[in-house]
Motif scaffolding. Sequence first.
Motif, mmCIF file in Angstrom:
data_model
loop_
_atom_site.group_PDB
_atom_site.id
_atom_site.type_symbol
_atom_site.label_atom_id
_atom_site.label_comp_id
_atom_site.label_asym_id
_atom_site.label_seq_id
_atom_site.Cartn_x
_atom_site.Cartn_y
_atom_site.Cartn_z
ATOM 1 N N PHE A 58 0.850 -1.173 0.011
ATOM 2 C CA PHE A 58 -0.099 0.142 0.059
ATOM 3 C C PHE A 58 0.896 1.169 -0.060
ATOM 4 O O PHE A 58 1.889 1.269 0.392
ATOM 5 N N LEU A 59 0.102 2.261 -0.467
ATOM 6 C CA LEU A 59 0.968 3.486 -0.498
ATOM 7 C C LEU A 59 0.229 4.659 0.364
ATOM 8 O O LEU A 59 -1.104 4.510 0.532
ATOM 9 N N VAL A 60 0.885 5.736 0.859
ATOM 10 C CA VAL A 60 0.504 6.670 1.547
ATOM 11 C C VAL A 60 1.204 7.916 1.277
ATOM 12 O O VAL A 60 2.115 8.205 0.914
ATOM 13 N N ASP A 61 0.418 9.084 1.050
ATOM 14 C CA ASP A 61 0.876 10.289 0.708
ATOM 15 C C ASP A 61 -0.294 11.088 1.314
ATOM 16 O O ASP A 61 -1.349 11.437 0.878
ATOM 17 N N PHE A 82 5.107 13.478 4.067
ATOM 18 C CA PHE A 82 4.914 12.078 4.191
ATOM 19 C C PHE A 82 4.280 11.521 3.053
ATOM 20 O O PHE A 82 3.254 11.742 2.567
ATOM 21 N N LYS A 83 5.327 10.516 2.332
ATOM 22 C CA LYS A 83 5.004 9.989 0.989
ATOM 23 C C LYS A 83 5.706 8.715 1.398
ATOM 24 O O LYS A 83 6.996 8.615 1.490
ATOM 25 N N ARG A 84 4.894 7.441 1.229
ATOM 26 C CA ARG A 84 5.821 6.142 1.514
ATOM 27 C C ARG A 84 4.980 5.201 0.801
ATOM 28 O O ARG A 84 3.742 5.080 0.929
ATOM 29 N N THR A 85 5.813 4.168 0.358
ATOM 30 C CA THR A 85 5.265 2.730 -0.025
ATOM 31 C C THR A 85 5.680 1.901 1.081
ATOM 32 O O THR A 85 6.731 1.707 1.544
#
Length: 197
Positions: A58-61, A82-85
């Motif tokens: 999942f990804l989050v930004d 904050f941007k993360r895989t």
Amino acid sequence: MILPIVAYGDPVLKKRGTEISKDYPKLEQVIANMYESMYGAFGVGLAAPQVGLSIRLFLVDTTPFADDESYSPEEQAELKAFKRTFINAKILEESGEEWDFNEGCLSIPNVREDVSRCPKIKVEYQDEDFKTHVEEFDGLIARVIQHEYDHIEGVLFTDKVSTLKKRLLKGKLTNISKGKTSVDYRMRFPNISKKRS
């Protein structure tokens, strides 16, 4: 490439995702397509099951939340950055007093409900290079991670509301699965007649 978001009712959303390794076919492309699809739908997170893949990714930004003036400048800066895989994530710990926040989901358009979650989490995950990290997150970032993590566990935010709320939402959710909802991004509906798609 923008992928259609899988709508409520599709069995893939209720399946626990499987772990993947770095030789997962076209992983780089899958991740790029997922980011493009998430931004195309104005989301802050997207999990692989939402594009039909039953894998632990999942990804989050959280950048869009940075414009909310109810957060302090420090919080806004943190949300903006904050941007993360997350690959093969495991939540190791959840702590603190649960708090409610009004959540929505790209797979369940036009439905929002208060969901109670712990404010702090400790997560082990791998990044795009399959380096393992163990990190702690709190506040809104922790919440978005928990929401997306639920997806790879086969759990939707509507599973976390009271029985009464579930009954009240039943009609809306059935309509979503049949494509009877208005969205401004591509979706794949499980119970729609082939003529309409």
